[in-house]
Design a protein around this motif. Structure first.
Motif, PDB file in Angstrom:
ATOM      1  N   ALA A 150       0.831  -1.366   0.013  1.00  0.00           N
ATOM      2  CA  ALA A 150       0.079   0.156  -0.017  1.00  0.00           C
ATOM      3  C   ALA A 150       0.837   1.211   0.173  1.00  0.00           C
ATOM      4  N   LEU A 151       1.873   1.370  -1.174  1.00  0.00           N
ATOM      5  CA  LEU A 151       2.468   2.584  -1.133  1.00  0.00           C
ATOM      6  C   LEU A 151       2.591   3.051  -2.664  1.00  0.00           C
ATOM      7  N   HIS A 152       2.786   4.322  -2.588  1.00  0.00           N
ATOM      8  CA  HIS A 152       2.677   5.072  -4.058  1.00  0.00           C
ATOM      9  C   HIS A 152       4.165   5.086  -4.827  1.00  0.00           C
ATOM     10  N   ASP A 153       4.912   4.466  -4.466  1.00  0.00           N
ATOM     11  CA  ASP A 153       6.132   4.570  -5.373  1.00  0.00           C
ATOM     12  C   ASP A 153       6.811   3.086  -5.413  1.00  0.00           C
ATOM     13  N   PRO A 154       7.009   2.875  -6.794  1.00  0.00           N
ATOM     14  CA  PRO A 154       7.457   1.345  -7.162  1.00  0.00           C
ATOM     15  C   PRO A 154       8.704   1.144  -6.511  1.00  0.00           C
ATOM     16  N   ASP A 155       9.635   2.242  -6.362  1.00  0.00           N
ATOM     17  CA  ASP A 155      10.981   1.751  -5.781  1.00  0.00           C
ATOM     18  C   ASP A 155      10.734   1.568  -4.096  1.00  0.00           C
ATOM     19  N   ALA A 156       9.899   2.490  -3.635  1.00  0.00           N
ATOM     20  CA  ALA A 156       9.707   2.014  -2.041  1.00  0.00           C
ATOM     21  C   ALA A 156       9.170   0.693  -1.922  1.00  0.00           C
ATOM     22  N   GLN A 157       8.436   0.318  -2.810  1.00  0.00           N
ATOM     23  CA  GLN A 157       7.704  -0.932  -2.786  1.00  0.00           C
ATOM     24  C   GLN A 157       8.785  -2.206  -2.964  1.00  0.00           C
ATOM     25  N   ILE A 181      19.884  14.310   3.990  1.00  0.00           N
ATOM     26  CA  ILE A 181      18.906  13.550   4.428  1.00  0.00           C
ATOM     27  C   ILE A 181      18.821  11.926   3.569  1.00  0.00           C
ATOM     28  N   ILE A 182      18.838  11.095   4.379  1.00  0.00           N
ATOM     29  CA  ILE A 182      19.008   9.534   3.976  1.00  0.00           C
ATOM     30  C   ILE A 182      17.611   8.805   4.278  1.00  0.00           C
ATOM     31  N   THR A 183      17.010   8.427   3.013  1.00  0.00           N
ATOM     32  CA  THR A 183      16.019   7.355   3.274  1.00  0.00           C
ATOM     33  C   THR A 183      16.053   6.120   2.494  1.00  0.00           C
ATOM     34  N   ASP A 184      15.212   5.204   2.458  1.00  0.00           N
ATOM     35  CA  ASP A 184      15.335   4.025   1.767  1.00  0.00           C
ATOM     36  C   ASP A 184      14.067   4.030   1.112  1.00  0.00           C
ATOM     37  N   GLY A 185      13.312   5.191   0.696  1.00  0.00           N
ATOM     38  CA  GLY A 185      12.173   5.271  -0.215  1.00  0.00           C
ATOM     39  C   GLY A 185      10.812   5.138   0.613  1.00  0.00           C
ATOM     40  N   ASN A 186      11.095   4.349   1.731  1.00  0.00           N
ATOM     41  CA  ASN A 186       9.994   4.146   2.618  1.00  0.00           C
ATOM     42  C   ASN A 186       9.765   5.322   3.750  1.00  0.00           C
ATOM     43  N   CYS A 187       9.386   6.214   3.445  1.00  0.00           N
ATOM     44  CA  CYS A 187       9.342   7.459   4.334  1.00  0.00           C
ATOM     45  C   CYS A 187       7.972   7.925   4.351  1.00  0.00           C
ATOM     46  N   VAL A 188       7.198   7.941   5.407  1.00  0.00           N
ATOM     47  CA  VAL A 188       5.726   7.708   5.479  1.00  0.00           C
ATOM     48  C   VAL A 188       5.179   8.904   6.244  1.00  0.00           C
ATOM     49  N   GLY A 242      16.043   0.237  -4.310  1.00  0.00           N
ATOM     50  CA  GLY A 242      15.034   0.319  -5.269  1.00  0.00           C
ATOM     51  C   GLY A 242      15.084  -0.913  -6.345  1.00  0.00           C
ATOM     52  N   ARG A 243      14.520  -0.528  -7.265  1.00  0.00           N
ATOM     53  CA  ARG A 243      14.585  -1.569  -8.228  1.00  0.00           C
ATOM     54  C   ARG A 243      15.903  -1.724  -9.160  1.00  0.00           C
ATOM     55  N   PRO A 244      16.314  -2.971  -9.634  1.00  0.00           N
ATOM     56  CA  PRO A 244      17.543  -3.012 -10.213  1.00  0.00           C
ATOM     57  C   PRO A 244      17.538  -2.396 -11.510  1.00  0.00           C
ATOM     58  N   GLN A 245      17.554  -1.322 -11.814  1.00  0.00           N
ATOM     59  CA  GLN A 245      17.541  -0.075 -12.931  1.00  0.00           C
ATOM     60  C   GLN A 245      18.161   1.036 -12.766  1.00  0.00           C
ATOM     61  N   TYR A 246      18.877   1.526 -13.729  1.00  0.00           N
ATOM     62  CA  TYR A 246      19.281   2.869 -13.538  1.00  0.00           C
ATOM     63  C   TYR A 246      18.392   4.005 -13.467  1.00  0.00           C
TER      64      TYR A 246
END
Length: 677
Positions: free
Chosen positions: A211-218, A506-513, A535-539
């Motif tokens: 239930a997140l809005h960002d594919p990389d965070a997912q 600021i450091i995040t792992d994409g999961n910042c709610v 995140g996903r394995p893509q540049y």
């Protein structure tokens, strides 16, 4: 965050327990699945590691009641109307990365299927509901259903995503093999396929359940699935998959194939959430847990601080902590780690101020704010933390309420509060989102002159919304127990900032709610740079914020508490001869759209909605939920940074504080504006 892993003989134990399950099935061919679960627990003398096929069979044996299911949908729809993004989700702006979804039409579809008796079990009915709510990709919108909180499913072989240097594309490894990589063993083989599907694609499809809005965070995070809050265990919240029970049951085993040609099997097991399981069939389970047992609203868990070094400036086991780094190259850098805003606000304030003062006195020139895995929490804490860093900037908050009959009823009911001078609970006055008298303008300087001026409604992109107003009045809500620097009794020295924005990362792992998202956005707008890991394995770029950027989460029980108070206010004005807040006829008309007490629903449930949209300075029309902003830099996890948070800090400092900045290809030049493909 990090968890110190001890991979002992757990997998071997699970294999032995699975053999016991097979014996139970062979010796009792006609035994109900729930009875098999009960018997397995009795023989194994544990509620952990239950064979997944037994738990799944038990869940799908719960009976379906079409009449009650339809009634549940009809009543739940009244709560869902309070979700602020219904129209935006149906027709999202181009920059929104997720598919559109029509929540109300989806609810109608589930209702029709229930009416037509198209569900074979209560589990199937609740699964459809859960999938619909998850399609909003909003961590503030949740629906916790009785059949989905009975077991926690997981796999025996956790997986991680590791890059050799943080810049090259990562590959998938087992957690054991990642530990070998950390020790310098180069012969370790990555996982290339899972059940015959490319490993990266398999994990990417798993992440879409979140239930997140960002594919990389997912992709980064080990998410709760349909029957689970956690998996077998995670060294951190990013990039590890210990797959829970997903949208489709594919069996109790997964086959992992490696690049060197070898394969292993991962077993899917379940842990019982409660302490006992006396149920002998699905009907007994359904009657005991779906008809009677209440489901508490699930708060977002605070991040664990294991894997962080010791420090003088810390509280709550390191959930808020400041660190001075020992390495010579980082002698002038201090790190403030805030792994959650769900802690005592006064303590967060004190730890932060003490650490920043000591950092300046110790000659630190730069600061890293680590928000890895931060699940949000109290907005007053987020506002306060921002104002500690930028004392000369008014912390801007701006929200809108979705206008619909339920919100209109509450707004009219509470409109008489100022005139009646009632002594109500604090949250029903100063923190009341439905009271125009308590509302202030986003700049904290103005009030509203009438209910109509505040509520409107105002039409915007197909949605009926209230006027723009702040989350709350900073001056009235700030106290010594819940401080906002510069407001109420909390002093402010605006003459000097602790650190300049160019000296803060600021450091995040994409999961910042939620509150975390608010804090990062406001810091970015002052020129603070961000580094997103994983995140996903893509540049390419990646957002620093994922999860939700909504303005307020309100539980279903919280909505009803306002409804209940509103009813009592109206009833009193009708009885005491004073000017009634509304006529009996108007009250009766509203009652058709007002939610009933959750206790009156045919099935127990929990969760809540995103009550208010949040808006950024300069944009009064686009909810922050639907905006995109890339981090200034992106890095993949290495074996070192996977197991050590200090390695994360080193990598971030080298990338943005170093003379030669190195970030994932395409992530720096596109920061701030581009979209992930």
């Amino acid at each position: 965050m990090h968890y110190r892993w001890v991979l002992s003989s757990q997998i071997l134990a699970l294999t032995c327990l699975a053999a016991q399950a097979s014996q139970i099935q062979n010796n009792g061919r006609q035994i109900e699945p729930c009875a098999q679960v009960s018997d397995w627990i009795a023989q194994a003398k544990t509620t952990k590691g239950i064979p997944g096929n037994l738990a799944y069979g038990c869940l799908t044996s719960m009976p379906f009641n079409a009449e009650d299911a339809v009634r549940f949908i009809d009543e739940y729809r009244k709560y869902l109307q309070f979700q602020s993004t219904i129209e935006n989700l149906k027709n999202p702006p181009e920059q929104y990365l997720m598919p559109s979804t029509d929540l109300l039409a989806g609810l109608d579809n589930v209702r029709q299927k229930a009416k037509d008796h198209d569900y074979s079990s209560h589990w199937d009915f609740e699964l459809d509901l859960r999938q619909l709510i998850n399609s909003a990709h909003d961590a503030h919108l949740s629906l916790q259903l009785c059949s989905t909180v009975l077991f926690r499913f997981s796999n025996s072989v956790p997986l991680v995503s590791i890059s050799p240097d943080g810049l090259e594309l990562p590959q998938v490894y087992t957690l054991d093999d990642a530990q070998l990589l950390l020790r310098g063993v180069q012969s370790v083989s990555p996982v290339v396929s899972i059940d015959g599907q490319d490993a990266a694609q398999y994990l990417k499809s798993f992440s879409s359940e979140a239930a997140l809005h960002d594919p990389d965070a997912q992709y980064n995070t080990n998410f709760p699935s349909l029957a689970s809050q956690t998996a077998l265990g995670t060294p951190r919240n990013n990039g590890l998959w210990s797959r829970n029970l997903g949208e489709k049951w594919t069996g109790d085993r997964l086959t992992l194939a490696f690049a060197n040609g070898s394969t292993i099997e991962s077993q899917r097991t379940a842990d019982l959430v409660s302490l006992e399981f006396p149920y002998r069939n699905g009907t007994a389970l359904f009657n005991a847990r779906c008809r009677k047992a209440p489901i508490a609203t699930t708060a977002v868990a605070a991040s664990d601080s294991g894997g962080y070094p010791n420090t003088t400036w810390s509280s709550y086991g390191g959930l808020i902590a400041g660190y001075f780094l020992a390495e010579e190259a980082l002698q002038d850098v201090g790190v403030l780690a805030v792994t959650t805003f769900s802690v005592d606000s006064a303590t967060l304030h004190q730890v932060t101020v003490d650490f920043l003062r000591n950092a300046t006195e110790a000659g630190k020139k730069r600061i890293i704010v680590d928000l890895s895995g931060n699940p949000g929490g109290s907005l007053t804490s987020g506002v306060d933390l921002f104002h500690i860093f930028f004392t000369d900037v008014v912390p801007y908050t701006a929200t809108r309420l979705r206008a619909h009959p339920g919100a209109e009823f509450l707004s009219k009911a509470f409109s008489g509060l100022a005139e009646s001078h009632r002594k109500l609970q604090f949250e029903l006055w100063e923190g009341n989102p439905f009271s125009w008298q308590a509302a202030v303008t986003p700049d904290q300087d103005g009030n509203f002159k009438s209910l109509e001026a505040w509520y409107g409604p105002y039409e915007m992109d197909g949605a009926s919304l209230s006027n723009l107003y702040a989350n709350f009045n900073f001056t009235s809500i700030s106290t010594t127990h819940s401080p906002i620097t510069g407001y109420g009794p909390i002093p402010l020295d605006s003459s000097q900032r602790f650190f300049a924005p160019e000296d803060i990362i600021i450091i995040t792992d994409g999961n910042c709610v939620s509150t975390c998202a608010y804090f990062v956005d406001r810091m970015q707008r002052q020129g603070v740079r961000t580094v997103a890991f994983g995140g996903r394995p893509q540049y390419g770029p990646m957002q620093a914020i994922g999860g939700t950027r909504g303005g307020q989460n309100l539980a279903y029980g919280g909505i009803y508490s306002y409804v209940e108070t509103a009813h009592s206010l109206i009833r009193e004005t009708l009885r005491n001869g004073s000017t009634p807040l509304m006529s009996i006829q108007e009250w009766a008309q509203f009652n058709r759209s007002i939610p009933v007490d959750p206790d009156e629903f045919p099935f127990v449930f929990g969760g809540g909605v995103n009550l208010r949209n949040e808006y950024a300075p300069g944009d009064n029309e686009t909810p922050q939920q639907f905006t995109y902003k890339a981090a200034d830099c992106r890095l993949f996890y290495t074996a070192a940074s996977w197991f050590s948070q200090e390695a994360v800090w080193r990598a971030a400092a080298a990338a943005l504080f170093g003379g030669n900045s190195s970030c994932v290809q395409g992530s720096m030049s596109n920061a701030g504006s581009s979209r992930m493909p």
